[in-house]
Design a protein around this motif. Structure first.
Motif, PDB file in Angstrom:
ATOM      1  N   GLY A 183     -33.125  14.763  32.147  1.00 19.50           N
ATOM      2  CA  GLY A 183     -34.051  14.389  33.249  1.00 19.50           C
ATOM      3  C   GLY A 183     -33.208  14.802  34.495  1.00 19.50           C
ATOM      4  N   TRP A 184     -33.746  14.012  35.745  1.00 19.47           N
ATOM      5  CA  TRP A 184     -33.172  14.449  37.070  1.00 19.47           C
ATOM      6  C   TRP A 184     -31.532  14.195  37.050  1.00 19.47           C
ATOM      7  N   LYS A 185     -30.804  13.364  36.386  1.00 18.92           N
ATOM      8  CA  LYS A 185     -29.672  13.104  36.577  1.00 18.92           C
ATOM      9  C   LYS A 185     -28.905  14.242  35.978  1.00 18.92           C
ATOM     10  N   GLY A 186     -29.464  14.902  34.945  1.00 17.76           N
ATOM     11  CA  GLY A 186     -28.762  15.949  34.225  1.00 17.76           C
ATOM     12  C   GLY A 186     -28.809  17.084  35.410  1.00 17.76           C
ATOM     13  N   LYS A 187     -30.007  17.178  35.907  1.00 24.14           N
ATOM     14  CA  LYS A 187     -30.065  18.442  36.979  1.00 24.14           C
ATOM     15  C   LYS A 187     -29.222  18.405  38.284  1.00 24.14           C
ATOM     16  N   GLU A 188     -29.009  16.896  38.601  1.00 24.54           N
ATOM     17  CA  GLU A 188     -28.190  16.759  39.837  1.00 24.54           C
ATOM     18  C   GLU A 188     -26.876  16.680  39.577  1.00 24.54           C
ATOM     19  N   GLY A 189     -26.397  16.737  38.276  1.00 25.91           N
ATOM     20  CA  GLY A 189     -24.792  16.474  37.921  1.00 25.91           C
ATOM     21  C   GLY A 189     -24.511  15.082  37.839  1.00 25.91           C
ATOM     22  N   THR A 190     -25.542  14.076  37.833  1.00 22.75           N
ATOM     23  CA  THR A 190     -25.053  12.738  37.769  1.00 22.75           C
ATOM     24  C   THR A 190     -25.166  11.811  36.456  1.00 22.75           C
ATOM     25  N   ALA A 191     -25.656  12.676  35.535  1.00 22.86           N
ATOM     26  CA  ALA A 191     -25.969  12.034  34.398  1.00 22.86           C
ATOM     27  C   ALA A 191     -24.352  11.575  33.783  1.00 22.86           C
ATOM     28  N   ILE A 192     -24.245  10.584  32.807  1.00 24.97           N
ATOM     29  CA  ILE A 192     -23.167  10.477  32.231  1.00 24.97           C
ATOM     30  C   ILE A 192     -22.126  11.482  31.345  1.00 24.97           C
ATOM     31  N   ALA A 193     -23.093  12.134  30.908  1.00 28.85           N
ATOM     32  CA  ALA A 193     -22.568  13.416  30.025  1.00 28.85           C
ATOM     33  C   ALA A 193     -22.136  14.592  30.850  1.00 28.85           C
ATOM     34  N   SER A 194     -22.389  14.464  32.254  1.00 22.54           N
ATOM     35  CA  SER A 194     -22.167  15.417  33.098  1.00 22.54           C
ATOM     36  C   SER A 194     -20.592  15.724  33.454  1.00 22.54           C
TER      37      SER A 194
END
Length: 223
Positions: A183-194
């Motif tokens: 989702g958007w967290k992955g696109k913004e680099g804020t997902a945990i897995a980033s």
């Protein structure tokens, strides 16, 4: 840089026995405080752990706090010397530790000030899930959710599932991380897995919580 203060107590009835860790105060040292050239020790905050209340054993809490502040005031301690300020951000504004801290500062006549205070959201469980939902959500909101679930179910097979005590927690964690990163967290680099270290932190916490029976994972699956 990091500064870790650990308070130990001697074993009961055996001064030479193994000591008990009864207080842990993780901090960082910074050279400036609010733009001023004043060194400060600040309770360390992990960006996935917003509460910074130090860990102290209840039976040694008073002695642990006193030992900590005595250590801060000792000019012979290199780790604490040169930092005239201690900032205890994001600690509980009520409860046993706050009461202990207020009493200690008052009795020791140490100067302190409360710079900021705010209310945090608290989850208060009810007797069962139905009672909790009825209290937390209005009738209209519950009706809207049932309607959304109905429309979603018309697009395929809708299933609800829960991680059980004999379930595969590793698979559940992986699916959660993949879903969040898509989702958007992955696109913004804020997902945990980033960040690898954040993913490792999450997995360790969730894995340990699962082993202790204190982790709950629920899923809604469409086809």
């Amino acid at each position: 840089h990091f500064v870790f203060a650990l308070v130990f107590a001697p074993a009961m009835g055996d001064p030479d026995g193994p000591k008990t860790l009864c207080g842990f105060f993780p901090m960082v040292r910074e050279k400036r405080y609010k733009g001023l050239p004043v060194s400060v020790l600040r309770l360390w905050q992990h960006h996935y752990c917003p509460l910074c209340t130090p860990l102290v054993r209840p039976q040694h809490a008073d002695q642990s706090l006193k030992a900590f502040f005595d250590w801060l005031a000792d000019p012979k301690q290199d780790a604490a010397s040169g930092a005239p300020l201690i900032e205890m951000r994001y600690i509980s504004g009520d409860g046993p530790f706050n009461q202990l801290l207020v009493d200690h500062l008052y009795n020791s006549a140490q100067f302190s000030t409360v710079e900021d205070r705010f209310t945090r959201a608290v989850f208060e469980p009810a007797e069962n899930a139905e009672e909790y939902v009825n209290n937390a959500l209005s009738g209209r909101r519950r009706k809207d959710l049932r309607l959304q679930a109905k429309h979603l179910g018309e697009q395929g097979t809708l299933e609800y599932s829960e991680l059980t005590a004999d379930g595969n927690v590793e698979e559940w964690m992986t699916e959660f991380l993949m879903l969040e990163a898509s989702g958007w967290k992955g696109k913004e680099g804020t997902a945990i897995a980033s960040r690898k270290e954040d993913e490792e932190f999450f997995r360790e916490i969730a894995r340990e919580g699962f082993q202790r029976g204190r982790l709950r994972m629920l899923s809604l699956n469409l086809d």
